[in-house]
Enzyme design. Structure first.
Site, PDB file in Angstrom:
ATOM      1  N   ARG A   2       0.842  -1.214   0.000  1.00  0.00           N
ATOM      2  CA  ARG A   2       0.000   0.000   0.000  1.00  0.00           C
ATOM      3  C   ARG A   2       0.870   1.254   0.000  1.00  0.00           C
ATOM      4  O   ARG A   2       0.488   2.294  -0.512  1.00  0.00           O
ATOM      5  CB  ARG A   2      -0.918   0.027   1.233  1.00  0.00           C
ATOM      6  CG  ARG A   2      -1.858  -1.168   1.352  1.00  0.00           C
ATOM      7  CD  ARG A   2      -2.736  -1.359   0.114  1.00  0.00           C
ATOM      8  NE  ARG A   2      -3.734  -2.377   0.308  1.00  0.00           N
ATOM      9  CZ  ARG A   2      -3.673  -3.613  -0.181  1.00  0.00           C
ATOM     10  NH1 ARG A   2      -2.632  -3.975  -0.908  1.00  0.00           N
ATOM     11  NH2 ARG A   2      -4.652  -4.474   0.023  1.00  0.00           N
ATOM     12  N   ALA A 426      -5.524   0.871  10.217  1.00  0.00           N
ATOM     13  CA  ALA A 426      -4.371   1.728  10.506  1.00  0.00           C
ATOM     14  C   ALA A 426      -4.730   2.824  11.512  1.00  0.00           C
ATOM     15  O   ALA A 426      -4.064   2.989  12.534  1.00  0.00           O
ATOM     16  CB  ALA A 426      -3.860   2.328   9.205  1.00  0.00           C
ATOM     17  N   GLU A 458      -4.152  -9.037   7.314  1.00  0.00           N
ATOM     18  CA  GLU A 458      -3.478  -9.451   6.072  1.00  0.00           C
ATOM     19  C   GLU A 458      -2.035  -8.964   6.112  1.00  0.00           C
ATOM     20  O   GLU A 458      -1.703  -8.005   6.812  1.00  0.00           O
ATOM     21  CB  GLU A 458      -4.177  -8.815   4.845  1.00  0.00           C
ATOM     22  CG  GLU A 458      -5.658  -9.108   4.720  1.00  0.00           C
ATOM     23  CD  GLU A 458      -5.952 -10.524   4.269  1.00  0.00           C
ATOM     24  OE1 GLU A 458      -5.004 -11.231   3.847  1.00  0.00           O
ATOM     25  OE2 GLU A 458      -7.119 -10.936   4.355  1.00  0.00           O
ATOM     26  N   ASN A 461      -1.291  -5.310   5.753  1.00  0.00           N
ATOM     27  CA  ASN A 461      -1.647  -4.410   6.867  1.00  0.00           C
ATOM     28  C   ASN A 461      -0.440  -4.040   7.721  1.00  0.00           C
ATOM     29  O   ASN A 461      -0.429  -3.010   8.385  1.00  0.00           O
ATOM     30  CB  ASN A 461      -2.663  -5.063   7.803  1.00  0.00           C
ATOM     31  CG  ASN A 461      -3.970  -5.444   7.136  1.00  0.00           C
ATOM     32  OD1 ASN A 461      -4.644  -6.366   7.555  1.00  0.00           O
ATOM     33  ND2 ASN A 461      -4.344  -4.746   6.080  1.00  0.00           N
ATOM     34  N   GLN A 465      -0.412  -0.831  10.291  1.00  0.00           N
ATOM     35  CA  GLN A 465      -1.301  -1.163  11.409  1.00  0.00           C
ATOM     36  C   GLN A 465      -0.390  -1.735  12.500  1.00  0.00           C
ATOM     37  O   GLN A 465      -0.236  -2.935  12.643  1.00  0.00           O
ATOM     38  CB  GLN A 465      -2.391  -2.121  10.919  1.00  0.00           C
ATOM     39  CG  GLN A 465      -3.179  -1.452   9.800  1.00  0.00           C
ATOM     40  CD  GLN A 465      -4.299  -2.292   9.210  1.00  0.00           C
ATOM     41  OE1 GLN A 465      -4.699  -3.301   9.770  1.00  0.00           O
ATOM     42  NE2 GLN A 465      -4.818  -1.863   8.066  1.00  0.00           N
ATOM     43  N   LYS A 477      -8.713  -8.716  13.560  1.00  0.00           N
ATOM     44  CA  LYS A 477      -8.059  -7.449  13.911  1.00  0.00           C
ATOM     45  C   LYS A 477      -8.461  -6.981  15.305  1.00  0.00           C
ATOM     46  O   LYS A 477      -7.624  -6.537  16.090  1.00  0.00           O
ATOM     47  CB  LYS A 477      -8.429  -6.366  12.888  1.00  0.00           C
ATOM     48  CG  LYS A 477      -7.690  -6.493  11.576  1.00  0.00           C
ATOM     49  CD  LYS A 477      -7.992  -5.309  10.661  1.00  0.00           C
ATOM     50  CE  LYS A 477      -7.200  -5.440   9.356  1.00  0.00           C
ATOM     51  NZ  LYS A 477      -7.459  -4.330   8.444  1.00  0.00           N
ATOM     52  N   VAL A 501     -20.558  -2.874  11.175  1.00  0.00           N
ATOM     53  CA  VAL A 501     -21.559  -1.884  11.580  1.00  0.00           C
ATOM     54  C   VAL A 501     -22.259  -1.358  10.329  1.00  0.00           C
ATOM     55  O   VAL A 501     -21.677  -0.651   9.522  1.00  0.00           O
ATOM     56  CB  VAL A 501     -20.928  -0.722  12.373  1.00  0.00           C
ATOM     57  CG1 VAL A 501     -21.995   0.247  12.832  1.00  0.00           C
ATOM     58  CG2 VAL A 501     -20.191  -1.273  13.584  1.00  0.00           C
ATOM     59  N   CYS A 581     -21.007   2.278 -22.930  1.00  0.00           N
ATOM     60  CA  CYS A 581     -20.515   2.117 -24.311  1.00  0.00           C
ATOM     61  C   CYS A 581     -18.994   2.290 -24.380  1.00  0.00           C
ATOM     62  O   CYS A 581     -18.323   1.675 -25.218  1.00  0.00           O
ATOM     63  CB  CYS A 581     -21.215   3.089 -25.267  1.00  0.00           C
ATOM     64  SG  CYS A 581     -20.776   4.802 -25.010  1.00  0.00           S
TER      65      CYS A 581
END
Length: 1003
Positions: A2, A426, A458, A461, A465, A477, A501, A581
């Site tokens: 990331r 994070a 993962e 992360n 994190q 987590k 949630v 299209c």
């Protein structure tokens, strides 16, 4: 991965070769260390000469109680805990004194030096040494004292930056270029170019004025849709087409030494309502440094005498500065009173910004800070003016540093706080760290932190994190984050859940649950979930603090009942959808071909297999289906299911054959069909060419086994077909030899042009279902009979295995298929291809992320949390937008809640709720009368959710007035109330009804 999307590979490689020195591993130092280790420098030396004390427990999240008992040095105590964050970074500790007499030549091995908790005179000495080196050692100093923080950067006389913003170079389609001096370039209508004067552009695919292709020009913006590029009067006339692409040019930044900057500081202004603030804090913090040098100590906590002394010093310091700024007495006095204290969230915010500056220093990516950043939290302490100074004094526990800043009563409120944190990614991890240091939810009788996150950890992360480690991968987590939070502060009471949630979890988080929360904090990517949580907070009058990041950008928003607007009060513009299209027939950019490939993946390997399974779950046997369609019954989806069955591959060979046939269909026949429908010389009614920018004519791709792109498509598609149709395959099946053998004998169907109409209307949507002709139906019956006779419609044949797209598992081949399919389509339309990494970001809708921005944002959220807990007035709250790349940090006041007038002085805001208490035989008419009597206005319409309970113009509704509310609403047995919406007759006939606030009716 990331972070690669934020920094790019070149910067990541430079960073991975850099050595960094950090002095002072207190609350600010540990924040900076965490962020740069997560980012991935090659080596970090942490230097500290102090011993761990009880004080450190409230400011340094990597110091534990046993470190204090064994009197460990702070650098040695935190070493293994920060090293654990990233196994690729070599972390060393140094405990030797760093003093005025120290020989600084040991610093030559580092590319960047960061100082925290170092005296000003020593900062100047080290800065002079760093600045004088060739090349200069990049120098950063940062400090947090009480309610004030400062950050200073000096990257040498000249510092070259290759990419100042990190934004993707912009591309625009051209509709016209004038033959004039200067030549004016106009872009397609409704597509503003968003370029700036002084930028450089290059051109490609221009027809007519072709000498522009490949050339670079500096531009002057004329309007949002046009810009000038210099003399084009001697060029050939422009015909059509062309793309202008922004060219990134390096920029030089110039820095002065600390000594010179002290008297004439260049500051970043963070709060435009107080442009004078940075200089005022500069003076106050210099006065603090002088106080330390004069008295050999810090000003005493809450001591008014020391504050007066520091004010005198500030007055004289101000006169030595070049523009002689005014002294802000409040800033000086509060800095003096709180200087020994420490606000951990302020350190998180400044630490995030400082860490990003370190990464800039070692990579040359993004614009560096020039040269000072000052942030103060005067907003937090001003309302505490009347609190006795004894409330700020130490009590010998882990919260003494915090207490010195905000006083004991506010500390107690934090301990007794019930907070609901949604999301443990994070920002969630950083928030939990801040909660632990602030002592949130640690009260003896009150206080609880409730967290929820449905996701598992993962590998991608781990880079930001920071509560998670490699051995936590695939664990929930929320549970893992809760455990890690207790390592920072074992006294936090924390309940963790794995619930999502959203409206579907209404029962899990009822109104009762929300009313027990003192504040809700969201740390989510999902906008819809945030909107939903906001609506629950508004309904239950609960404060909400929202935040988010994208790459180096971040925002925070405070929502306080009765004072501010809510998250739902404003709407982001909707994301631009790619016209159907364009995706189907006329792609013009790589984003279009990636989305097409992603849709193909979804349709072939997920959607169709799911429909296939659903059909055979509804109709268990092929014989039954045959009987029913023969008797004239129409079974939904039947034709497509039989078509899928007829093409079902039953061996690896057939999977490869199917992939090869698909190649021909997608990348050759499609092009031939479009050119059949619209030959290259087709013209529109106005005489202009059909095939002109942004429409690109396709050209068929001829299959070449030795082309890695072609071969890659066949292998990835065949593997996915094999998975979906439950066909086993071996390593030998995947060998080039096997695949070449199969492909050589494939009979590829010849192209037959069709007269189907090609959609060219950009506003047209994808049709929901395509009608089936009677011939197709007859054919389906014949096919199904054939399968039954040849035993090819047995139970095992009537099952498929749908695939869920997963972007982060490189072994599953999902991104391989999308990259190959997208780039083949790009080749067919002569569009610049994208590598696998870029394709993964676009197809997987990945949000670029980096720990620096996350840390900064969560620190700012926790600072606002203190104000919310203290019940501060509206003008104390601040929303923030930041972009650490540029860098900018903008604080703004929250938006005051809007009041809606009904009439006759009756008004309401989003936070108002009317209540009516009924009884068992209460009728709708009683309800309407009760509203009129209590609130002075009679409702003319009553609605429950989407159900119209009473609209006078609707047939039969007048009769409902006699019905009881129980009968109308039909509540479940345990439901005590219902939320209704009412509206009122307009002042003049023909106008819209006037909206009212929600009305909660208690049965």
């Amino acid at each position: 991965s990331r972070q690669r999307y934020v920094l790019g590979d070149t910067a990541m490689q430079k960073m991975a070769q850099s050595h960094v020195f950090l002095s002072g591993i207190g609350g600010l130092g540990v924040e900076i260390a965490k962020n740069i280790i997560l980012a991935g420098v090659k080596a970090l030396t942490v230097h500290d000469t102090k011993q761990c004390t009880k004080w450190d427990l409230g400011i340094n999240f990597f110091i534990h109680e046993d470190d204090i008992l064994s009197q460990r040095n702070r650098a040695e105590a935190t070493l293994h805990r920060i090293a654990e964050l990233n196994p690729y970074v070599h972390v060393a500790a140094s405990t030797v004194p760093l003093e005025e007499t120290t020989d600084l030549s040991f610093l030559k091995q580092y590319q960047c030096v960061i100082l925290t908790e170092v005296s000003l005179s020593l900062q100047k000495k080290i800065n002079d040494f760093c600045h004088a080196q060739q090349p200069p050692i990049k120098f950063i100093s940062a400090d947090v004292y009480g309610i004030c923080s400062r950050l200073f950067c000096d990257f040498g006389d000249e510092f070259e930056v290759l990419d100042t913003t990190g934004e993707e170079p912009k591309e625009i389609f051209i509709s016209n270029i004038t033959q004039s001096n200067p030549g004016i370039v106009t872009c397609l209508e409704n597509h503003p170019h968003r370029f700036e004067t002084g930028q450089f552009l290059t051109f490609r695919e221009v027809n007519g004025m072709s000498c522009l292709n490949g050339s670079t020009h500096q531009i002057t913006v004329v309007s949002p849709y046009s810009f000038s590029i210099g003399d084009t009067s001697e060029m050939e006339p422009y015909l059509h087409g062309g793309i202008a692409v922004q060219v990134k040019t390096p920029k030089m930044f110039y820095f002065e030494r600390l000594e010179k900057q002290l008297t004439n500081p260049l500051c970043l202004v963070a709060d435009f309502s107080k442009p004078e603030a940075p200089l005022q804090i500069h003076v106050a913090m210099l006065a603090l440094n002088h106080f330390q040098e004069n008295f050999g100590r810090m000003p005493n906590i809450g001591c008014l005498q020391d504050a007066e002394e520091m004010l005198k010093i500030a007055m004289s310091v101000s006169k030595t500065l070049e523009n002689k700024p005014q002294v802000n007495e409040d800033v000086v006095k509060w800095l003096s009173r709180t200087a020994q204290g420490f606000l951990a969230p302020l350190a998180a915010a400044v630490g995030g910004v400082a860490s990003q500056e370190v990464l800039k220093a070692v990579t040359g990516k993004f614009s560096p800070l020039q040269q000072w950043l000052y942030i103060d939290m005067l907003d937090i302490v001003t309302p505490l003016e009347k609190m006795g100074s004894e409330e700020f004094l130490p009590r010998g526990d882990r919260y003494d540093a915090l207490r010195a800043c905000i006083g004991d009563p506010l500390c107690q409120k934090l301990h007794n706080l019930n907070v609901f944190l949604v999301g443990c990614g994070a920002i969630g991890c950083e928030m939990l760290k801040n909660f632990a240091l602030l002592g949130v939810g640690t009260g003896q009788d009150k206080g609880l932190v409730t967290i929820t996150d449905p996701d598992l950890i993962e590998k991608s992360n781990l880079n930001r994190q920071f509560l998670f480690r490699p051995h936590h991968i695939q664990k929930p987590k929320s549970y893992t984050a809760a455990e890690a939070t207790l390592n920072i502060n074992p006294y936090v009471k924390i309940d963790s859940y794995i619930n999502k949630v959203c409206p579907a979890t209404e029962n899990t988080y009822s109104d009762d649950f929300y009313t027990k929360q003192d504040v809700v904090v969201t740390a989510l990517d999902n906008v819809e979930a945030r909107r939903y949580i906001d609506s629950r907070c508004v309904a239950n009058l609960r404060p909400l603090i929202d935040s988010g990041t994208m790459g180096t950008k971040g925002h925070t928003e405070v929502i306080v009942p009765h004072l501010t607007e809510s998250y739902n009060s404003h709407r982001d513009p909707p994301e631009e959808e790619i016209p159907f299209c364009t995706l189907k027939s006329f792609p013009a950019a790589i984003e279009h071909t990636i989305q097409w490939a992603r849709d193909k993946f979804e349709s072939s390997f997920s959607h169709k297999p799911s429909l296939f399974n659903k059909f055979w779950q509804t109709y268990p046997s092929a014989e039954e289906v045959l009987q029913r369609i023969k008797s004239g019954e129409s079974l939904e989806g039947c034709f497509h299911v039989i078509k899928t069955l007829s093409r079902r591959p039953r061996s690896w060979t057939q999977c490869v054959e199917l992939a090869r046939v698909k190649f021909e269909k997608y990348f050759s026949h499609k092009a031939l069909q479009l050119l059949h429908s619209f030959p290259l010389d087709t013209r529109l009614k106005d005489g202009s060419l059909f095939w002109q920018s942004p429409k690109r004519p396709p050209f068929p791709v001829k299959f070449e086994f030795n082309d890695p792109l072609h071969y890659g498509f066949i292998v990835s598609a065949a593997k996915l077909f094999a998975t979906v149709y439950c066909v086993p395959f071996t390593e030998k099946d995947l060998s080039e030899e096997t695949i070449l053998k199969i492909i050589s004998s494939v009979k590829v169907p010849e192209f037959r042009p069709s007269n189907k109409v090609v959609q060219t209307d950009e506003t047209a949507r994808k049709p929901d279902h395509i009608p089936v002709s009677s011939e197709d139906e007859r054919n389906a019956i014949f096919q199904l009979e054939k399968f039954i006779l040849s035993n090819e419609a047995l139970e095992s044949d009537l099952q498929m295995k749908p695939i869920s797209f997963e972007k982060d598992d490189d072994s599953n081949g999902h991104i391989d298929f999308i990259t190959a399919a997208s780039n083949l389509r790009a080749k067919m339309y002569n569009i610049e291809p994208a590598d696998r990494f870029k394709t993964k970001r676009i197809a997987g809708k990945i949000i670029p992320a980096i720990a620096t921005a996350t840390a900064a944002v969560s620190g700012l959220v926790a600072l606002e949390l203190i104000k919310v807990v203290g019940g501060y007035p509206a003008d104390a709250y601040k929303n923030c937008f930041l972009n650490l790349a540029i860098p900018i940090m903008v604080f703004t006041e929250t938006v005051e809640v809007r009041r809606t007038e009904i009439r006759n002085g009756i008004s309401f805001t989003i936070w108002d709720r009317w209540t009516i208490y009924g009884k068992e035989d209460f009728t709708l008419l009683d309800f309407i009368n009760a509203v009129r009597e209590k609130y002075g206005i009679e409702p003319t319409m009553v609605v429950q959710g989407v159900k119209m309970l009473y609209v006078p113009v609707m047939p039969g509704h007048i009769k409902r007035l006699k019905l009881t509310m129980q009968k109308l609403v039909k509540p479940s047995a345990d439901k005590k109330y219902v939320d209704l919406t009412v509206s009122f007759a307009p002042e003049t006939d023909g106008d819209e009804d006037l909206p009212g606030p929600p009305v909660r009716y208690y049965f």
